[in-house]
Design a protein around this motif. Sequence first.
Motif, mmCIF file in Angstrom:
data_model
loop_
_atom_site.group_PDB
_atom_site.id
_atom_site.type_symbol
_atom_site.label_atom_id
_atom_site.label_comp_id
_atom_site.label_asym_id
_atom_site.label_seq_id
_atom_site.Cartn_x
_atom_site.Cartn_y
_atom_site.Cartn_z
ATOM 1 N N ALA A 350 4.142 -4.181 -0.918
ATOM 2 C CA ALA A 350 5.582 -4.469 -0.935
ATOM 3 C C ALA A 350 6.387 -3.228 -0.571
ATOM 4 C CB ALA A 350 5.994 -4.982 -2.312
ATOM 5 N N ALA A 351 5.936 -2.055 -1.041
ATOM 6 C CA ALA A 351 6.641 -0.805 -0.733
ATOM 7 C C ALA A 351 6.562 -0.494 0.758
ATOM 8 C CB ALA A 351 6.054 0.337 -1.552
ATOM 9 N N LEU A 352 5.381 -0.659 1.363
ATOM 10 C CA LEU A 352 5.215 -0.371 2.796
ATOM 11 C C LEU A 352 6.039 -1.320 3.654
ATOM 12 C CD1 LEU A 352 1.362 0.340 2.999
ATOM 13 C CD2 LEU A 352 3.231 1.999 3.063
ATOM 14 N N SER A 353 6.198 -2.562 3.200
ATOM 15 C CA SER A 353 6.961 -3.535 3.983
ATOM 16 C C SER A 353 8.439 -3.163 4.075
ATOM 17 C CB SER A 353 6.821 -4.932 3.369
ATOM 18 O OG SER A 353 7.458 -5.003 2.104
ATOM 19 N N THR A 389 -2.488 -2.179 5.566
ATOM 20 C CA THR A 389 -2.763 -3.325 4.700
ATOM 21 C C THR A 389 -4.231 -3.728 4.777
ATOM 22 O OG1 THR A 389 -0.492 -4.119 5.032
ATOM 23 C CG2 THR A 389 -2.086 -5.692 4.155
ATOM 24 N N GLN A 390 -4.784 -3.735 5.991
ATOM 25 C CA GLN A 390 -6.211 -4.045 6.155
ATOM 26 C C GLN A 390 -7.078 -2.961 5.528
ATOM 27 O OE1 GLN A 390 -6.932 -4.688 10.329
ATOM 28 N NE2 GLN A 390 -5.553 -6.468 10.453
ATOM 29 N N PHE A 498 9.546 1.337 -9.399
ATOM 30 C CA PHE A 498 9.278 2.777 -9.383
ATOM 31 C C PHE A 498 9.260 3.317 -7.957
ATOM 32 C CE2 PHE A 498 5.657 5.798 -8.909
ATOM 33 C CZ PHE A 498 6.206 6.902 -9.545
ATOM 34 N N PHE A 499 8.529 2.651 -7.063
ATOM 35 C CA PHE A 499 8.478 3.083 -5.662
ATOM 36 C C PHE A 499 9.880 3.071 -5.039
ATOM 37 C CE2 PHE A 499 3.854 1.451 -5.226
ATOM 38 C CZ PHE A 499 3.378 2.685 -5.641
ATOM 39 N N ALA A 500 10.616 1.976 -5.279
ATOM 40 C CA ALA A 500 11.937 1.835 -4.663
ATOM 41 C C ALA A 500 12.901 2.911 -5.149
ATOM 42 C CB ALA A 500 12.498 0.447 -4.956
ATOM 43 N N ALA A 501 12.899 3.179 -6.453
ATOM 44 C CA ALA A 501 13.839 4.162 -6.999
ATOM 45 C C ALA A 501 13.488 5.576 -6.564
ATOM 46 C CB ALA A 501 13.856 4.063 -8.524
#
Length: 753
Positions: A350-353, A389-390, A498-501
């Motif tokens: 989700a973070a990479l997207s 992702t792969q 956490f990743f987003a913030a």
Amino acid sequence: MDDDFEKSVESGLKLAKRIYNGKDRYVSVPTPVAMEKSSPSHQPTAPMFYAVISDPGIVDNPDIPSYQPYVHGPCDPPALIPLHLNEIGMESDCYLDTAFITIRGTWRLHCVMGSRSCDCRLVVPLGEQGSILGVEVDVAGRSYSTQLIQMEETHDLEKMAKHEHGGFLKPQMFSLTIPQVDGGSILSIKVSWSQKLLYTDGQFSLSVPFNFPEYVNPSGKRYATAEKIQLNVNTGIAKEVICKTTSHPLKEIRRKVGKLGFIYEEKVMTWSTTDFCFSYVVTSNDIFGGMLLQSPSIHDDDQREMFYLYLFPGNMLNRMVFRKQVIFLVDISGSMRGKPLENAKEALGAALSKFTPSDSFSIIAFNEETRLFSSSLELANKETVENATQWISGNFVAGGDTNILQPLDKAMEMLSEIHDPFSQIFLITDGAVEDEHNICNTMKTYMASRGHMSPRISTFGIGSYCNHYFLRMLALIGRGQYDAAYDADSINVRMQRFFAAASSAILTNITIDIFDHLDGIEVYPFPIPDLLSGCPLILSGRYRGNFPDSLTAKGVLADMTNSVIDLQVQKAKDIPLDKMFAKRQIDMFTAQAWFSESKQLEEKVTKLSMQSGVPSEYTCMVLIQSDKEKHALESTGLKEVKRIDSQKNAGSKEQRVRILLRGLNVGFGNVTATMENLPTGFGESDLLESEIAIAKALQCCSRMADCCCCLCCVKMCSKLNSQCVIALTQLCTALSCFGCLSCCVALCCPDSN
């Protein structure tokens, strides 16, 4: 815990069907709809009291005794019957990013014969990052209250302490047990805790568990009863406050600049069926901040002045953030097997997207070895993200031991080639390792060598085995963020947040001009972290000297221009600064005490914990029972109580019993559990020790394909609960014919070699 608790409540609801309420009315018990795939959850979503029923024969209406058919056998584990709620009220005081919640309520033990008694368990679900502050219970002439004591005072209490007495049933779910309450009694409580306000897109949000199930409503003929909520907001900021959403129909009773007051009071037939939610915005499009000052109370051990500095990112949604240059370090050791690793995969995906093509990243999966997605950072275009992702699907396979320093060194080496003021390392782990002090020292040296060009290190801990204070200290050294998930169901959501913030910095390399000119100043956290678009920056501390009427904060914006923010200095009125930063400072001091191994800092944490009422690693919470003549007389209906000389009759007038509540501390990690590669721990420390002991016993048995002569198991079983003893005894009996003398000697007599 979840399954056991829900099964006990389900058993309790079935037992409650025995209760006769007159005119053929029975307690209404919810039953699952036939077409539903799963039963409704019985996890508490509001403060609840339960009758702890071991003997089902005592279940009956205390007012209308009825014929009850005999029930064979005790309930094991005990059933939990939710008590009827008679009155409830909530007070909430919000200050900047912290809320203090107080719940007052009364419950009735409606399900036990008047001539019998049982234990009653209080369960309180806390809000975001909740910290229990105190509980008071009055019942039938007895009063109970919680109190913090020093570790040295717990030695005599440890022997009698049991898991059932109280503590945290699971993260953010506080519990305690009131012993032997007579059927028909009224239990009155007052429970207080603090929690954080969530901050998203310039909006503060408060959410308090206040969703009561239908079966806590008294049965039979019902009368309208008062339900009350009082909310006070004091931002400490001289700016307009705009209300956005509310779950209950609040009536505004007070409005000033930066302050709001609301009340909700209604006569209701059924209790609230939704959590109490409230959100508001402090209007400002640009970055703004201020400084609050306050003098300590005369009871404060530290008589230096207090300050509370805040910087807010403002409400501009399209504000420019720093380009992301991130290396993800993800633990794939054997203990991450199952939900932890699957949730980490989902959160990372989700973070990479959300990365843009101008962002760059790499991934390091580690156990005792490291696996690199790329030896350098790759631009986050569509093709690279799909390849990542792969790669995650093929390489995130749980197995092996845990080595944290090796992937950290590799990430530092990769980022040393990048000359950018904002690059990041995200470390995700569920384990503790032996060289944690060395890791912190190594990173501290590296940060000092690179100065403002050093990367940020943000850490995320999963479960109970990892050393959360090591991770907090590592994030402090790296000027990054720290967060944790203590239960499996929250890993994905908290990790994504956490990743987003942590990757949304809008102002870095922040300095406050006055900090270099004051004597005896302490600033927490320090070094000063970055200002993120997703959360305010809060600094607190103590100082000697005088602050000017205004000061400035300086930093670097994402477009590489310098920014200067004017900070207004004002005296804090009606804001308890010491209570607001107590939890934050206790956590930071504890991390520093662990890192420096300083007894002086440990004593400082102890004093701060005792003074503020916030639990710490160096204090314990006890439940104190007081039996008073006055309370006993008042419970019989007497309005006046003759005064008795308290000194002369002190011994007979009041008796005090202390019960230790377990499981309130996080602890400093479990290296043994990590080395044994036990599945990620989400339980209480007592249970974790049992799991480790069982794992060692099974490893011992597997070496010889049998299970010894039971001497080693006898030694181990003395430390386990009865269910573990039964299981291990059956295992030993089944395999005892094979014999295992050498295994017994190795476990029972380790020094004989």
